[in-house]
Design a protein around this motif. Structure first.
Motif, short mmCIF file in Angstrom:
data_model
loop_
_atom_site.label_atom_id
_atom_site.label_comp_id
_atom_site.label_asym_id
_atom_site.label_seq_id
_atom_site.Cartn_x
_atom_site.Cartn_y
_atom_site.Cartn_z
N TYR A 32 0.84 -1.21 0.00
CA TYR A 32 0.00 0.00 0.00
C TYR A 32 0.87 1.26 0.00
O TYR A 32 0.64 2.19 -0.78
CB TYR A 32 -0.91 -0.01 1.22
N VAL A 33 1.88 1.29 0.87
CA VAL A 33 2.74 2.47 0.96
C VAL A 33 3.55 2.65 -0.32
O VAL A 33 3.71 3.78 -0.82
CB VAL A 33 3.69 2.34 2.17
N ASP A 34 4.03 1.57 -0.90
CA ASP A 34 4.86 1.66 -2.10
C ASP A 34 4.10 2.29 -3.27
O ASP A 34 4.71 2.94 -4.13
CB ASP A 34 5.36 0.28 -2.51
N GLU B 41 9.17 10.81 -0.42
CA GLU B 41 9.84 9.58 -0.04
C GLU B 41 10.12 9.54 1.47
O GLU B 41 10.12 8.46 2.07
CB GLU B 41 11.15 9.45 -0.81
N ARG B 42 10.35 10.69 2.08
CA ARG B 42 10.59 10.72 3.52
C ARG B 42 9.37 10.22 4.28
O ARG B 42 9.47 9.45 5.23
CB ARG B 42 10.94 12.14 3.98
N THR B 43 8.18 10.66 3.85
CA THR B 43 6.95 10.21 4.50
C THR B 43 6.76 8.71 4.31
O THR B 43 6.33 8.00 5.23
CB THR B 43 5.75 10.98 3.95
N LYS B 44 7.09 8.22 3.12
CA LYS B 44 7.01 6.77 2.89
C LYS B 44 7.93 6.01 3.83
O LYS B 44 7.55 4.95 4.37
CB LYS B 44 7.37 6.45 1.44
N ASP B 45 9.13 6.53 4.04
CA ASP B 45 10.06 5.88 4.96
C ASP B 45 9.50 5.85 6.39
O ASP B 45 9.65 4.85 7.11
CB ASP B 45 11.41 6.61 4.96
N ASP C 164 6.88 2.60 10.76
CA ASP C 164 5.75 2.29 11.63
C ASP C 164 5.21 0.89 11.36
O ASP C 164 4.78 0.19 12.28
CB ASP C 164 4.63 3.33 11.44
N ILE C 165 5.21 0.49 10.11
CA ILE C 165 4.76 -0.88 9.78
C ILE C 165 5.70 -1.89 10.40
O ILE C 165 5.27 -2.88 11.02
CB ILE C 165 4.69 -1.06 8.26
N ARG C 166 7.00 -1.67 10.25
CA ARG C 166 8.00 -2.62 10.73
C ARG C 166 8.02 -2.72 12.25
O ARG C 166 8.11 -3.82 12.81
CB ARG C 166 9.38 -2.19 10.23
N ILE C 167 7.89 -1.58 12.93
CA ILE C 167 8.04 -1.57 14.39
C ILE C 167 6.71 -1.78 15.11
O ILE C 167 6.66 -2.46 16.15
CB ILE C 167 8.68 -0.25 14.84
N HIS C 168 5.63 -1.25 14.57
CA HIS C 168 4.37 -1.23 15.31
C HIS C 168 3.27 -2.11 14.70
O HIS C 168 2.71 -2.96 15.38
CB HIS C 168 3.87 0.22 15.44
#
Length: 417
Positions: A83-85, A92-96, A101-105
């Motif tokens: 979805y983010v991609d 790109e900063r907001t995508k990062d 948040d996906i990875r950690i939370h």
């Protein structure tokens, strides 16, 4: 606490073993291959998030084993990354930030089935109860059962919880809107989120005119002082003010203005941090800011002999200001010195924007006008953030209530014939 132990091999990449104690006995899981280190680190987080126990639904040596119940169903995090991609309306900063948040939370969201068993969350099996449980853990955190003074996951502030939930909402809604449709409704719609004002710590600091003056007089660099005066005098965001160019100024018009049409953005690539010029934060952040006579005088001094593409506010070397440079070398020392001399507040640079609003509200400037000046996308943002400062009409309000309640309303009398 779980740990990752690297076990080298004579040939090929090493094996990474995750070790932890469960009910007094050592448990281990091994990861190999080129991605073994990253997989081991992620699995360690899962173990700790589950109270130093095997993650529910995990089969040792195989991982999460589950056959999708719905055609097209995938693990929630996989769908979230996709979805983010494919978002095209953010930088790109907001995508990062979203990917982090996906990875950690969001990776810690689990699904509890009808039998009470916890299995990996997918984009199709996620339900309201799963979201509620995850929000609760985000809000309260997760303590180490063996050491109550240690945290496996620290509590998040209400604003962060709301932001992460908002990302999850959009991800699930994408599955509702997909063709073919993966879900019939969004399970995040009715989530009860913590109030942003639940925190006892004051997020914003409002400086009185005299309090700002005490800080300003400690800024010895005249160029830095001009920038601080500009921030508190216009309410501009840091990235907007430092991206301002000479060509953005209209100093000779009947109503002098500064045109906000760009801002500095930050992009993180690996461990390196880079800045680039981009559009302002929102569409309505593109705006014309009216200037005072004193500001015009300062701008004429700052831009004398400059080219149209030169930055208005520059360091001694002629470059634009960096936030860290200005904060550490100019702002922070001035604040600390003012505090030594009796200043009762510790203000951040962004608090100059808040203080600007407080001064406007104190002068009874309407909130819709303040919204336009600040470049808020919605009046609701202005009301939510600064509405509690609107006290200038208290006397008028209480007088109106007193006049209405002070005398009883006349009672109509009916004449009986």
């Amino acid at each position: 606490m779980a740990s990752v132990v690297e076990r080298p091999k004579k040939q090929g990449p090493p094996t990474y073993q995750v070790k932890w104690r469960e009910s007094g006995e050592w448990q281990t899981e091994n990861f190999g291959g080129d991605e073994g280190k990253d997989q081991a680190a992620q699995f360690r987080k899962l173990v700790e998030a589950h109270g130093n126990q095997w993650p529910h639904g995990w089969v040792r040596g195989e991982g999460f084993v589950e056959t999708p119940a719905v055609p097209g169903d995938v693990v929630l995090t996989e769908y979230a990354y996709r979805y983010v991609d494919r978002l095209n309306n953010i930088d790109e900063r907001t995508k990062d930030d979203y990917r982090r948040d996906i990875r950690i939370h969001l990776s810690l969201i689990q699904h509890t089935d009808v039998r009470g068993q916890t299995v990996p969350a997918t984009i199709c099996n996620l339900v309201q109860e799963d979201v509620d449980i995850w929000v609760g853990v985000e809000k309260t955190g997760l303590q180490d059962a063996d050491d109550p003074e240690k945290w496996l996951r620290r509590p998040a502030d209400p604003k962060s919880v709301r932001n992460r939930h908002g990302l999850l909402y959009c991800i699930v809604q994408a599955a509702v809107d997909a063709t073919p449709q993966l879900r019939t409704k969004n399970c995040c719609t009715k989530t009860r989120l913590p109030r942003v004002d639940d925190d006892t710590d004051e997020e914003m600091t409002f400086l009185e005119h005299a309090e700002y003056g005490r800080i300003a007089q400690e800024i010895k660099d005249p160029d830095a002082r001009d920038l601080a005066d500009w921030l508190v005098g216009t309410g501009m965001r840091w990235g907007e003010a430092t991206a301002l160019m000479v060509k953005d100024l209209a100093l000779d018009s009947a109503t002098p203005t500064a045109n906000v049409q760009r801002a500095w953005k930050r992009s993180t690539k690996g461990s390196a941090e880079a800045f680039y010029m981009g559009p302002p934060k929102t569409k309505k952040a593109r705006r014309m800011v009216a200037l005072t006579a004193d500001q015009v005088v300062m701008l004429r001094r700052q831009t004398a002999g400059c080219r149209p593409e030169d930055f208005v506010f520059r360091t001694a070397t002629g470059k634009h200001w960096r936030h860290a440079n200005f904060y550490n070398r100019k702002w922070k020392p001035a604040v600390e010195e003012a505090i030594k001399k009796g200043l009762p507040k510790r203000a951040r640079i962004h608090d100059l924007r808040h203080s600007h609003v407080a001064w406007l509200i104190g002068a009874k400037i309407p909130l819709p006008a303040i919204q336009i000046r600040l470049g808020h996308e919605s009046i609701q943002t202005t009301v939510d953030r600064y509405g509690h400062l609107v006290r200038g009409l208290d006397d008028e309000i209480t007088s109106a209530i007193q006049a209405a309640m002070g005398a009883p309303a006349p009672v109509a009398r009916l004449t009986v014939v």
